[in-house]
Design an enzyme around this catalytic site. Structure first.
Site, short mmCIF file in Angstrom:
data_model
loop_
_atom_site.label_atom_id
_atom_site.label_comp_id
_atom_site.label_asym_id
_atom_site.label_seq_id
_atom_site.Cartn_x
_atom_site.Cartn_y
_atom_site.Cartn_z
N CYS A 17 31.53 98.61 14.41
CA CYS A 17 31.57 97.22 13.91
C CYS A 17 30.12 96.78 13.78
O CYS A 17 29.58 96.12 14.66
CB CYS A 17 32.30 96.33 14.90
SG CYS A 17 33.89 97.00 15.43
N ALA A 18 29.47 97.14 12.71
CA ALA A 18 28.00 97.21 12.74
C ALA A 18 27.24 96.04 12.12
O ALA A 18 26.09 95.82 12.47
CB ALA A 18 27.53 98.50 12.10
N ALA A 19 27.83 95.31 11.16
CA ALA A 19 27.04 94.26 10.49
C ALA A 19 26.76 93.10 11.44
O ALA A 19 27.62 92.78 12.26
CB ALA A 19 27.80 93.74 9.26
N GLY A 65 23.71 94.51 11.95
CA GLY A 65 22.90 95.71 12.20
C GLY A 65 22.05 95.68 13.46
O GLY A 65 21.21 96.54 13.64
N GLY A 66 22.27 94.67 14.33
CA GLY A 66 21.48 94.59 15.56
C GLY A 66 21.63 95.85 16.41
O GLY A 66 20.64 96.49 16.78
N LYS A 67 22.88 96.22 16.69
CA LYS A 67 23.09 97.40 17.54
C LYS A 67 22.69 98.67 16.79
O LYS A 67 22.16 99.60 17.37
CB LYS A 67 24.56 97.52 17.98
CG LYS A 67 25.18 96.27 18.57
CD LYS A 67 24.67 95.97 19.94
CE LYS A 67 25.32 94.72 20.52
NZ LYS A 67 25.33 93.52 19.67
N ASP A 103 37.88 100.81 7.18
CA ASP A 103 38.67 100.30 8.28
C ASP A 103 38.60 101.35 9.41
O ASP A 103 38.58 102.55 9.12
CB ASP A 103 40.11 100.13 7.80
CG ASP A 103 40.93 99.40 8.83
OD1 ASP A 103 41.12 98.18 8.67
OD2 ASP A 103 41.38 100.04 9.82
N CYS A 124 30.92 89.25 22.54
CA CYS A 124 30.14 88.07 22.91
C CYS A 124 31.13 86.97 23.31
O CYS A 124 30.96 85.82 22.95
CB CYS A 124 29.20 87.64 21.80
SG CYS A 124 30.01 87.38 20.23
N1 SAM Z 1 27.25 95.03 16.01
C1 SAM Z 1 26.77 93.92 15.22
C2 SAM Z 1 25.33 93.65 15.54
O1 SAM Z 1 24.89 93.98 16.64
O2 SAM Z 1 24.61 93.13 14.67
C3 SAM Z 1 27.65 92.70 15.38
C4 SAM Z 1 29.09 92.98 15.15
S1 SAM Z 1 30.14 91.59 15.15
C5 SAM Z 1 30.24 91.18 16.81
C6 SAM Z 1 31.68 92.32 14.81
C7 SAM Z 1 31.82 92.96 13.46
O3 SAM Z 1 33.15 93.49 13.36
C8 SAM Z 1 31.67 92.01 12.30
O4 SAM Z 1 30.69 92.49 11.41
C9 SAM Z 1 33.04 92.01 11.61
O5 SAM Z 1 32.95 91.93 10.21
C10 SAM Z 1 33.61 93.33 12.04
N2 SAM Z 1 35.10 93.35 12.01
C11 SAM Z 1 35.95 92.34 11.74
N3 SAM Z 1 37.22 92.77 11.78
C12 SAM Z 1 37.18 94.07 12.06
C13 SAM Z 1 38.17 95.06 12.19
N4 SAM Z 1 39.46 94.79 12.07
N5 SAM Z 1 37.76 96.32 12.46
C14 SAM Z 1 36.45 96.60 12.60
N6 SAM Z 1 35.47 95.70 12.50
C15 SAM Z 1 35.83 94.45 12.23
#
Ligand code: SAM
Length: 451
Positions: free
Chosen positions: A110-112, A114-116, A160, A230
């Site tokens: 779940c990368a956007a 991109g911090g992690k 997905d 978070c």
């Molecule tokens: N890891 C990111 C960072 O450090 O910048 C932050 C991630 S954010 C907490 C969670 C991410 O999960 C979002 O980008 C969101 O779009 C994505 N997400 C939403 N629904 C999801 C799903 N069903 N499966 C996987 N990822 C999902």
């Protein structure tokens, strides 16, 4: 700031929660700003930022005040990433749990934005990093941030989680920084309070289980799963740890923490799995939860038997690209449309697997396009960590750099043809100097719009 009553009620018995100081820190309006340096681009800017070190991440710095990052060209050059300090604890966790970073296959699910992923890219420098974002519109910012970070061992996918069952490859490390109810960010983003409800917490908890269930088969035996949110809610944190452990497939892992860090170690109710809570009234960072697990069962991931080959360049194209960039010889070179791309050679087969089974937004580094005898260099090349010293370069001051980043016309004294625009010794992108003008090749979609 009015914190939801039901949130406060639900946290009363949670370890580490102290209502009065928790309320006070949310009322205070205090903001903590932190950045994490890009170790591959930091050498020239490390003296620029002075501030307290972040104890759990050697690349992290607390800033005394929040500058305007938009107007700092070195930010656009990928010299650092602005990130919540608590989230940088991933560095400490990964250093302890995967002390040898070499040759690991890592998935950030779940990368956007991109911090992690940028943190993982700095740690697993010769591993394979697959950085995935399911939401298409959010994948673009992930592409931008990882492109600026510069690594050539990263594949960005837009799938997905369930698609990874047919992804064709399995991983040694999977990070699930799950979508959550977001209570940990209330201090930074008070608008998020209106979206919070107990129903939303329940909804997120079920979604987190579904995401984990979908991805567990792709984790190798003895592989490490890192789960983070978070959110302060037990349903999204310790209860998820219990749910994971109940399958019998995992061993819960401890992460050693110093008492001075004021991170709170918790244990899940049923399986006593350790978790780590970050409260903004106890430390300098936002709300965060992280837990780690080792998988005891083998991985299982199907893929197409027959791989759809990535397009190879023709012999004369190889020669032309190698003449343009001699470092290309050490990489796997492939073609996507008219664009030549490089990828770390050792992960060539994995890339083929991923390309056959998943939707790839970007893999490795774009080099450029052949146009007759010329190669039009790609912006990605300028942002990359590849050796670029043989290209013509033109150093710019801050005003010129900002003009360049706004994609405005420039007057610079340069060599003819392609030049790298350098700010504080870091490339910002390309210009082409013609006899009577300079063409600005900064990507239209990334240009600074703010005045
Ligand atoms: N890891 C990111 C960072 O450090 O910048 C932050 C991630 S954010 C907490 C969670 C991410 O999960 C979002 O980008 C969101 O779009 C994505 N997400 C939403 N629904 C999801 C799903 N069903 N499966 C996987 N990822 C999902």
């Amino acid at each position: 700031m009015t914190l939801p009553h039901e949130l406060i009620q639900s946290l009363q018995s949670v370890k580490g929660f102290q209502e009065s100081s928790f309320r006070a820190v949310h009322e205070s309006g205090e903001q903590v700003t932190a950045i994490r340096l890009n170790p591959a681009k930091q050498s020239v800017i490390q003296d620029k930022f002075t501030g307290q070190a972040i104890p759990w991440c050697p690349l992290g710095i607390y800033l005394n005040e929040r500058p305007s990052f938009t107007f700092d060209p070195s930010f656009h050059a990928g010299a650092y990433y602005v990130q919540d300090a608590s989230s940088m604890f991933l560095w400490e966790a990964i250093s302890q749990l995967v002390p040898d970073p070499r040759n690991k296959k890592v998935l950030d699910l779940c990368a956007a934005p991109g911090g992690k992923s940028t943190l993982l890219a700095s740690y697993f420098t010769d591993g394979l990093l697959v950085s995935n974002e399911v939401i298409k519109s959010r994948a673009s910012i992930l592409v931008e941030n990882l492109t600026k970070w510069g690594n050539s061992n990263v594949v960005i996918t837009n799938n997905d989680p369930v698609h990874f069952r047919q992804g064709g490859i399995t991983f040694d490390v999977i990070v699930v920084d799950a979508p959550c109810s977001g209570s940990g960010l209330f201090r930074k983003d008070p608008d998020a309070i209106s979206e919070w409800s107990l129903d939303h917490v329940q909804h997120c908890s079920l979604r987190q289980q579904r995401i984990l269930d979908d991805i567990i088969p792709s984790l190798n035996e003895n592989g490490i799963l890192i789960y983070a949110t978070c959110s302060y809610s037990l349903e999204e944190d310790e209860m998820i740890a219990d749910w994971l452990m109940s399958s019998g497939e995992f061993e819960a892992l401890s992460i050693a923490i110093s008492e001075q860090w004021n991170i709170v170690q918790t244990f899940s109710e049923k399986m006593k799995a350790p978790g780590y809570r970050f409260y903004p009234d106890r430390l300098k960072g936002e709300g965060f939860f992280i837990a780690a697990f080792r998988k005891k069962t083998p991985a299982f991931a199907l893929g197409k038997g027959k791989l759809s080959a990535l397009k190879s360049p023709q012999k004369h194209e190889f020669a032309q690209v190698h003449e343009f960039l001699s470092a290309a010889e050490n990489f796997y070179l492939f073609k996507q449309g008219d664009q030549f791309r490089l990828f770390d050679k050792q992960w060539q087969e994995e890339l083929q697997q991923l390309a056959s089974n998943l939707y790839i937004r970007k893999a490795g580094v774009g080099i450029g396009e052949i146009k007759g005898k010329d190669i039009i260099p790609a912006h990605e090349l300028a942002m990359s960590l590849l050796p670029l010293a043989h290209f013509n370069q033109v150093a710019v001051n801050t005003d010129e750099a900002l003009k360049y980043l706004r994609r405005q016309d420039l007057q610079l004294d340069t060599s003819k043809g392609w030049n790298l625009v350098m700010y504080e010794h870091l490339p910002l992108g390309w210009i082409k100097a013609l006899p009577n003008r300079i063409n600005n090749y900064y990507p239209q979609e990334w240009r600074i719009l703010k005045q």
